[in-house]
Design a protein around this motif. Structure first.
Motif, PDB file in Angstrom:
ATOM      1  N   UNK A  14      25.964  81.750 101.570  1.00 48.96           N
ATOM      2  CA  UNK A  14      24.640  81.968 102.145  1.00 48.96           C
ATOM      3  C   UNK A  14      24.474  83.358 102.716  1.00 48.96           C
ATOM      4  N   UNK A  15      25.489  83.837 103.451  1.00 45.94           N
ATOM      5  CA  UNK A  15      25.398  85.175 104.019  1.00 45.94           C
ATOM      6  C   UNK A  15      25.373  86.213 102.902  1.00 45.94           C
ATOM      7  N   UNK A  16      26.225  86.010 101.890  1.00 49.65           N
ATOM      8  CA  UNK A  16      26.271  86.974 100.785  1.00 49.65           C
ATOM      9  C   UNK A  16      24.915  87.036 100.070  1.00 49.65           C
ATOM     10  N   UNK A  17      24.367  85.868  99.748  1.00 50.57           N
ATOM     11  CA  UNK A  17      23.084  85.842  99.033  1.00 50.57           C
ATOM     12  C   UNK A  17      21.972  86.420  99.912  1.00 50.57           C
ATOM     13  N   UNK A  18      22.007  86.064 101.188  1.00 50.11           N
ATOM     14  CA  UNK A  18      20.976  86.556 102.103  1.00 50.11           C
ATOM     15  C   UNK A  18      21.006  88.068 102.225  1.00 50.11           C
ATOM     16  N   UNK A  19      22.209  88.643 102.303  1.00 50.86           N
ATOM     17  CA  UNK A  19      22.319  90.105 102.409  1.00 50.86           C
ATOM     18  C   UNK A  19      21.841  90.765 101.121  1.00 50.86           C
ATOM     19  N   UNK A  20      22.250  90.179  99.989  1.00 53.39           N
ATOM     20  CA  UNK A  20      21.778  90.697  98.700  1.00 53.39           C
ATOM     21  C   UNK A  20      20.262  90.725  98.656  1.00 53.39           C
ATOM     22  N   UNK A  21      19.651  89.607  99.081  1.00 53.64           N
ATOM     23  CA  UNK A  21      18.193  89.502  99.041  1.00 53.64           C
ATOM     24  C   UNK A  21      17.541  90.477 100.004  1.00 53.64           C
ATOM     25  N   UNK A  22      18.201  90.730 101.135  1.00 52.34           N
ATOM     26  CA  UNK A  22      17.612  91.622 102.119  1.00 52.34           C
ATOM     27  C   UNK A  22      17.727  93.082 101.733  1.00 52.34           C
ATOM     28  N   UNK A  23      18.768  93.414 100.923  1.00 51.03           N
ATOM     29  CA  UNK A  23      19.008  94.824 100.624  1.00 51.03           C
ATOM     30  C   UNK A  23      18.450  95.239  99.266  1.00 51.03           C
ATOM     31  N   UNK A  24      18.379  94.332  98.311  1.00 54.33           N
ATOM     32  CA  UNK A  24      17.902  94.707  96.988  1.00 54.33           C
ATOM     33  C   UNK A  24      16.637  93.946  96.617  1.00 54.33           C
ATOM     34  N   UNK A  39      20.822  81.338 104.198  1.00 50.00           N
ATOM     35  CA  UNK A  39      20.216  82.342 103.320  1.00 50.00           C
ATOM     36  C   UNK A  39      18.944  82.898 103.957  1.00 50.00           C
ATOM     37  N   UNK A  40      18.049  82.007 104.394  1.00 49.65           N
ATOM     38  CA  UNK A  40      16.758  82.456 104.917  1.00 49.65           C
ATOM     39  C   UNK A  40      16.936  83.346 106.141  1.00 49.65           C
ATOM     40  N   UNK A  41      17.818  82.939 107.041  1.00 49.39           N
ATOM     41  CA  UNK A  41      17.963  83.704 108.272  1.00 49.39           C
ATOM     42  C   UNK A  41      18.686  85.017 108.045  1.00 49.39           C
ATOM     43  N   UNK A  42      19.689  85.018 107.165  1.00 46.22           N
ATOM     44  CA  UNK A  42      20.374  86.273 106.873  1.00 46.22           C
ATOM     45  C   UNK A  42      19.403  87.258 106.240  1.00 46.22           C
ATOM     46  N   UNK A  43      18.616  86.759 105.299  1.00 46.30           N
ATOM     47  CA  UNK A  43      17.620  87.583 104.623  1.00 46.30           C
ATOM     48  C   UNK A  43      16.645  88.177 105.642  1.00 46.30           C
ATOM     49  N   UNK A  44      16.115  87.331 106.519  1.00 50.28           N
ATOM     50  CA  UNK A  44      15.189  87.813 107.549  1.00 50.28           C
ATOM     51  C   UNK A  44      15.881  88.833 108.455  1.00 50.28           C
ATOM     52  N   UNK A  45      17.134  88.541 108.831  1.00 46.81           N
ATOM     53  CA  UNK A  45      17.853  89.419 109.742  1.00 46.81           C
ATOM     54  C   UNK A  45      18.090  90.793 109.146  1.00 46.81           C
TER      55      UNK A  45
END
Lengths: 275, 265
Positions: free
Chosen positions: A96-106, A156-162
């Motif tokens: 989840x953290x990995x996917x969330x960071x990917x979504x937030x950065x790319x 995923x959602x929270x990592x992405x938002x963060x």
């Protein structure tokens, strides 16, 4: 809702504020409702309105709790449940953290992943259970995969938002000060997103816990608290069930108070991201 | 997502369509490749057909209706008990002292853990499902009503008191609107939990009707197409509730009373 709980004046704090006498009064005040409800339960149980097998006295529940703990059955069930929770949650946290960071950065990852994730998220996790049992067979594997799948969404959602909430100014100033990709990520993006990530992990764990017991009942796992209480139904062992429910409640409480409140204190507060 | 500007929304929609088309294509290719039995991994047309035939003969609507009925009854009971009790807890110290420890002790127990106990107490079927929904929905409603009342600005209370509001006017004009955003948040959270609880309860306390029961029953007959079709229906109903019912509820109450300034950007 956790912040609603935080808003409550904790009895311990009240006790610290006043003298030792106030502390005892606070404990007594907390204990009183349980004594009243316990007494009511006992009266109903002993009055013989319901069959004692269906509505056992607290004494019997306590007896089962002690007996099953002493014989090692209850610890074995609890250990297997906790193991599934941890395994599923660890997968969910990492993925989840990995996917969330990917979504937030790319942007590309965000555009590709956000629609399916948003579509699958509103379906209650337990609804997937029969499908996963069909695909992966009954037992532990399905349970762990389902728990991981369900608890990954809030992560995923929270990592992405963060990651998206990390201030542009911080990124630019860090870059101006010569921070490269790796250092920028470790020193700016990750700490900046951490409060959100921790919230996501906390929600994910709560989600995992909420369905795990139910999934254990469906998945026919050999050991586990969910299976224990579901199996006890066959023999009308309501006392065993209630003993199991007590243990489940204790684990739930320990998870919330022990794991996450502590984690938050040690990381986020120390890094100065939250007061 | 709602914070996105409208200029970006068009492109995002386009990309969402592409993403979902890619995903559907990949799934379809996997399903048709024959790597997995068709009963386990049905093609999308097969899922669509299952959905259509369920809708056409009215069985899916019947299942959805009984699931909804259980959710609404259980939630209605939870709101009827939780909101007054939460408000009382927020206003009267003794009530708070009595019920808060109980709520804190019961809340960490997942509602599904009670299913076997409730089956013994209330039998298979509606009683158990409604009871589980009630249990799942009660705590978010109760605790949010409680913290909502506590969050009402004391200045408002004193100001209204000075202006001559009696107890009932104070309650209706100040406390209730002040606590409303919290209460609505609580009902929203309660619905999410209730929706999980009802599906789980229907699977475990088999009752012949209900979307959870359909999914569970389909497992016996290896009907993954029926399962996926029911999952779609469950997701859509959940989404519809979240967007339509709660969105509207918020508009006609909280926003009109001016308690939340512009919810969406």
């Amino acid at each position: 809702m956790s912040h609603a709980m935080d808003a409550a004046p904790p009895p311990a704090a009240v006790g610290q504020a006043s003298a030792g006498g106030g502390r005892w009064r606070a404990i007594a005040r907390t204990a009183l409702p349980f004594l009243v409800v316990g007494a009511l339960w006992e009266i109903v149980a002993r009055a013989g309105i319901f069959h004692p097998r269906l509505f056992p006295s607290l004494e019997e529940v306590a007896f089962q709790l002690v007996r099953l703990t002493a014989s090692g059955v209850l610890p074995h069930h609890a250990a297997d449940t906790l193991l599934r929770l941890l395994a599923g949650f660890a997968i969910a946290a990492a993925a989840g953290v990995a996917v969330g960071i990917l979504m937030g950065r790319w942007r590309l990852a965000e555009d590709l992943l956000l629609p399916p994730v948003s579509m699958a998220a509103p379906i209650p996790g337990i609804a997937y259970a029969p499908l996963f049992l069909l695909w992966f067979g009954p037992g532990s594997v399905s349970t762990v995969i389902l728990v991981a799948f369900v608890s990954a969404f809030p992560v995923v959602f929270n990592t992405w938002t963060g990651v998206k909430a990390v201030k542009e100014v911080w990124l630019r100033s860090a870059a101006a000060m010569g921070a490269g990709g790796g250092r920028l990520f470790l020193k700016v993006v990750l700490p900046g997103a951490l409060p959100y990530i921790l919230t996501g992990l906390r929600l994910g764990l709560a989600q995992a816990w909420r369905i795990l017991v139910g999934v254990e009942m469906l998945a026919a796992v050999p050991w586990g608290l969910g299976w224990m209480i579901f199996g006890a139904r066959e023999f009308l062992n309501t006392d065993v069930m209630l003993a199991g429910v007590v243990v489940i409640g204790a684990i739930g409480l320990a998870l919330e108070k022990g794991v996450f409140q502590r984690l938050e204190r040690y990381t986020v507060v120390r890094w100065g991201m939250m007061s | 997502m709602s914070t996105r500007s409208t200029s970006r929304r068009g492109r995002s929609l386009g990309r969402a369509a592409i993403s979902l088309a890619l995903l559907a294509g990949a799934y379809e290719a996997l399903a048709r490749s024959g790597a997995f039995p068709a009963a386990l991994l049905p093609t999308l047309p097969a899922v669509g057909l299952a959905l259509w035939s369920g809708l056409a003969d009215g069985s899916l609507a019947g299942h959805a209706a009984s699931t909804l009925w259980r959710v609404l009854l259980g939630m209605g009971l939870a709101v009827a008990v939780g909101v007054p009790l939460g408000i009382l807890m927020g206003r009267v110290r003794t009530v708070e002292d009595f019920f808060l420890p109980l709520a804190s002790a019961l809340m960490p127990i997942p509602s599904l853990a009670w299913v076997p106990v409730f089956i013994l107490w209330f039998g298979l079927g509606n009683g158990t499902a409604v009871g589980i929904v009630f249990y799942a929905a009660l705590f978010p409603v109760l605790l949010n009503a409680w913290s909502g009342v506590r969050a009402v600005n004391p200045l408002w209370l004193r100001a209204a008191g000075v202006m001559g509001a009696d107890a009932s006017a104070l309650f209706r004009k100040v406390i209730l609107p002040g606590a409303a955003p919290f209460i609505i948040t609580g009902v929203r959270q309660a619905f999410l939990r209730a929706w999980i609880a009802v599906v789980g309860a229907e699977m475990l306390a088999a009752s012949d009707w209900g979307l959870g029961w359909v999914i569970f029953d389909a497992k016996e007959f290896l009907r993954a197409d029926v399962m996926l079709a029911s999952l779609v229906v469950i997701g859509l109903i959940g989404l519809a509730f979240e967007r339509l019912v709660f969105g509207t509820l918020e508009r006609v109450t909280v926003q009109r009373w001016g308690m939340v300034r512009e919810a969406r950007g």
